[in-house]
Design an enzyme around this catalytic site. Structure first.
Site, PDB file in Angstrom:
ATOM      1  CG  ASP A 128     -22.312  -4.574  -3.997  1.00 49.84           C
ATOM      2  OD1 ASP A 128     -21.905  -5.097  -2.935  1.00 49.84           O
ATOM      3  OD2 ASP A 128     -21.890  -3.479  -4.438  1.00 49.84           O
ATOM      4  CG  ASP A 155     -19.648  -7.162  -0.493  1.00 49.97           C
ATOM      5  OD1 ASP A 155     -18.610  -7.125  -1.168  1.00 49.97           O
ATOM      6  OD2 ASP A 155     -20.332  -6.160  -0.241  1.00 49.97           O
ATOM      7  CD  GLU A 156     -18.766  -5.807  -5.323  1.00 48.90           C
ATOM      8  OE1 GLU A 156     -18.641  -5.808  -6.565  1.00 48.90           O
ATOM      9  OE2 GLU A 156     -18.214  -4.976  -4.590  1.00 48.90           O
TER      10      GLU A 156
HETATM   11 MG   LIG Z   1     -21.130  -4.316  -1.079  1.00 47.42          MG
END
Ligand SMILES: [Mg+2]
Length: 418
Positions: free
Chosen positions: A9, A105-106
């Site tokens: 993350d 973003d993960e």
């Molecule tokens: Mg994040």
């Protein structure tokens, strides 16, 4: 076999990408927001310094500025975020082909089959990935290492920024059990609140619940909650680039006023059935089953399913099947807070032949006409917008909604009651 799954993350992703351009601002409170010139613009992301002022995502600039008058606001650059996202996922793909992005973003990485190539230790590989991402992009991430996706995600949330957290098969309980239920993925405010009413606040307490009790409270999701809390979740990490197959198509609405009358129920069922049918047609799929979920104001939810005599992707058929289910399972005027319509057992269009059942009243001509009608509706909508056309029952509601929308945006426009 015990799997080794990472959840990576990125830390304050949007803000960190923006700050690559302005290294001198790194230690100052910075937020990325929709429209910095409007005080009603919304905070999209913030850096660590801004977090310390209590700035949260989705609050207005005006609220954020009250907490932190010196907050520096930057406009977003979405193309840049997706370029970095691609670059970062390409780094993950050096370690395994099982890389499943969860958001921009993960991503989850299943390294079970490839970890021996990189030293064989999940934590060491997680630390290496963090270092490589930092060196190649200038951005940091937090990584969770565990034996299922839910705990890997929990691990990446556990320590931020730029950290690795391991939740091992033999010792995860000591870290996970004291955490609040809301730290489990997919456990939102509503579920937490309901659990709290039963004295369940921690994951440990949730793990102790009987699956039957959780199923009573939350339907199918109850079983899932039980599995999540006990580390029994076993969903695979998908290969990079593979989209999850569509298993069902559903849509639900929570009503601002509870429904108590058949005509309102019909109206909302047709609207939901219509959105479901449109999505089926967009996916080129037909359903052979339909499910309705009815939730009352005390959050008691009942779910009923029905097999259809023939496959369909038509609003008309889905509405009819849902109404039949409701006639068996709902008593007027027991209030309805939420309705969900789901199309089940999906089959690709190619498998669909004219398999009309011989005993139904449907005739090939009537079916053909219904197909043509809803196909024409799709075309009208693609030209003039979703609100352009709807079935009669749904139309009244759409008109009401449109009127309401106009009332919000433009000059006062009375909400037309229908
Ligand atoms: Mg994040």
């Amino acid at each position: 076999m015990t799997r080794t799954i990472l959840h990576c993350d990125m830390n304050s992703f949007y803000a960190s990408v923006e700050l690559l351009q302005y290294p001198e601002l790194c230690r100052k409170p910075v937020a990325v927001c929709g429209d910095p010139t409007s005080r009603h613009g919304i905070i999209l992301a913030k850096n660590e310094a801004a977090k310390r002022y209590g700035i949260v995502t989705a609050e207005t600039i005006w609220q954020a500025r009250r907490k932190c008058p010196g907050l520096i606001l930057l406009p977003p650059h979405r193309e840049r975020y997706s370029a970095y996202s691609k670059q970062i996922n390409a780094i993950y793909c050096r370690y395994t082909d099982l890389v499943e992005p969860f958001s921009i973003d993960e991503s989850w990485l299943d390294i079970t089959g490839s970890m021996h190539l990189f030293g064989g230790d999940g934590k060491v590989i997680a630390d290496e990935i963090r270092a490589v991402v930092r060196n190649e992009t200038g951005l940091t991430c937090s990584v969770g290492v565990s034996f299922n996706k839910i705990f890997a995600k929990l691990g990446s949330d556990y320590k931020k920024p730029d950290a690795t957290t391991v939740l091992a098969p033999d010792s995860w309980q000591e870290t996970v059990f004291p955490l609040p239920v809301s730290s489990l993925l997919f456990v939102g405010k509503t579920v937490s609140k309901t659990l709290h009413q039963y004295g369940i606040d921690t994951i440990g307490q949730l793990a102790q619940c009987s699956p039957a009790m959780l199923q009573n409270l939350f339907g199918k999701m109850g079983q899932q909650l039980y599995e999540y809390a006990n580390g029994l979740e076993h969903a695979p990490v998908r290969p990079y680039g593979e989209r999850a197959p569509v298993k069902s198509v559903g849509n639900g609405t929570t009503f601002s006023r509870d429904l108590t009358r058949w005509e309102d129920v019909l109206r909302h069922i047709s609207i939901l059935a219509d959105t479901v049918a449109v999505r089926l047609r967009q996916h080129g799929l037909y359903c052979t089953g339909v499910q309705v979920a009815i939730r009352d104001p005390s959050f008691r939810t009942i779910t009923r399913q029905k097999q259809l005599p023939h496959s369909t992707h038509l609003t008309r058929d889905i509405t009819a099947a849902c109404m039949e289910l409701l006639h068996h399972s709902w008593q007027m005027p027991h209030p309805i807070r939420m309705l969900t319509v789901t199309a089940l057992n999906l089959v690709p269009a190619a498998q669909w032949s004219q398999q009309l059942d011989l005993f139904s009243t449907a005739s090939p001509e009537r079916e053909h006409k219904a197909e043509q009608l809803e196909g024409a509706m799709d075309r009208i909508r693609s030209k003039f917008g979703t609100g352009a056309i709807a079935y009669g029952a749904a139309f009244a509601e759409q008109r009401r909604k449109t009127a309401h929308k106009k009332g919000n945006d433009g000059p006062a426009f009375p909400e037309s009651e229908t």
